[in-house]
Design an enzyme around this catalytic site. Sequence first.
Site, PDB file in Angstrom:
ATOM      1  N   LYS A   1       0.830  -1.206   0.000  1.00  0.00           N
ATOM      2  CA  LYS A   1       0.000   0.000   0.000  1.00  0.00           C
ATOM      3  C   LYS A   1       0.868   1.262   0.000  1.00  0.00           C
ATOM      4  CE  LYS A   1      -3.694  -2.655   2.104  1.00  0.00           C
ATOM      5  NZ  LYS A   1      -4.846  -2.697   3.028  1.00  0.00           N
TER       6      LYS A   1
ATOM      7  N   HIS B   1      -8.871  -3.390  -6.167  1.00  0.00           N
ATOM      8  CA  HIS B   1      -8.806  -3.383  -4.709  1.00  0.00           C
ATOM      9  C   HIS B   1      -9.844  -2.418  -4.152  1.00  0.00           C
ATOM     10  CE1 HIS B   1      -7.319  -2.977  -0.617  1.00  0.00           C
ATOM     11  NE2 HIS B   1      -6.593  -4.060  -0.819  1.00  0.00           N
TER      12      HIS B   1
ATOM     13  N   GLU C   1     -11.449 -10.476  -0.933  1.00  0.00           N
ATOM     14  CA  GLU C   1     -11.142  -9.639   0.217  1.00  0.00           C
ATOM     15  C   GLU C   1     -12.402  -8.945   0.722  1.00  0.00           C
ATOM     16  OE1 GLU C   1      -6.740  -8.100   0.350  1.00  0.00           O
ATOM     17  OE2 GLU C   1      -7.866  -7.000  -1.150  1.00  0.00           O
TER      18      GLU C   1
END
Length: 223
Positions: free
Chosen positions: A8, A86, A151
């Site tokens: 990240k 994401h 996720e």
Amino acid sequence: MIFAANLKCNHTRASFKIYADVLNKTMGVKCDDIIVFPPSIAFLESQTNFIQGAQNFYPCINGAFTGELGKEHLDEFGIKCVLIGHSERRILGDETLIKAKFDFAKEHNYKIVFCIGEDLKTKNSGKTLEFLKSQLDIIDLNYKNLIIAYEPIYSIGTGVSADIKDISSVLEYLTTLSQAPLLYGGSVNENNIKEILSIENCGGVLVGSAALKVENFIKLIKG
């Protein structure tokens, strides 16, 4: 098993060079099942014993796209692996080009780690599988270099992983849609990784904060 680390907005080029050196030495030889996504400013030109991937890119070679990274920039560092979809980028509104990104990456034969996941409201409504399918409907699920990372949004950065039964149910469903390797991500750490990896149909993990220190990432890999 695939072990992917999403660093990240952490690490500089200097600190990631140290991270990579330690991981290279530990791996010893090239391993395509170890993937690390550093911030773009930290990309390394040197060869690594793991796959170096990009957290973000723009579906272009180059051009008038202020603030973006094109294929030309990724090529300079030998990057052929990208993270798409994401939830942290979706929330920022930066994933409106998901299909364009996927199609571009597929055209150039990139390894794609494609992220999907539902929020707590969707989970509690009982519509998780329907929602996940809608996220996958826009991409080619037969693409040979595809990896799907499940996720759940409510587990990312919270320290609370999804229930093992829920993960198992979702991964089993995903096998009916694609033969791509399936990863789980969302508060993966040394306390729960063994149980997660023991889930049928789980082909690995996508790790966030637990992989920020290379020593911790190596512990996860070694089990």
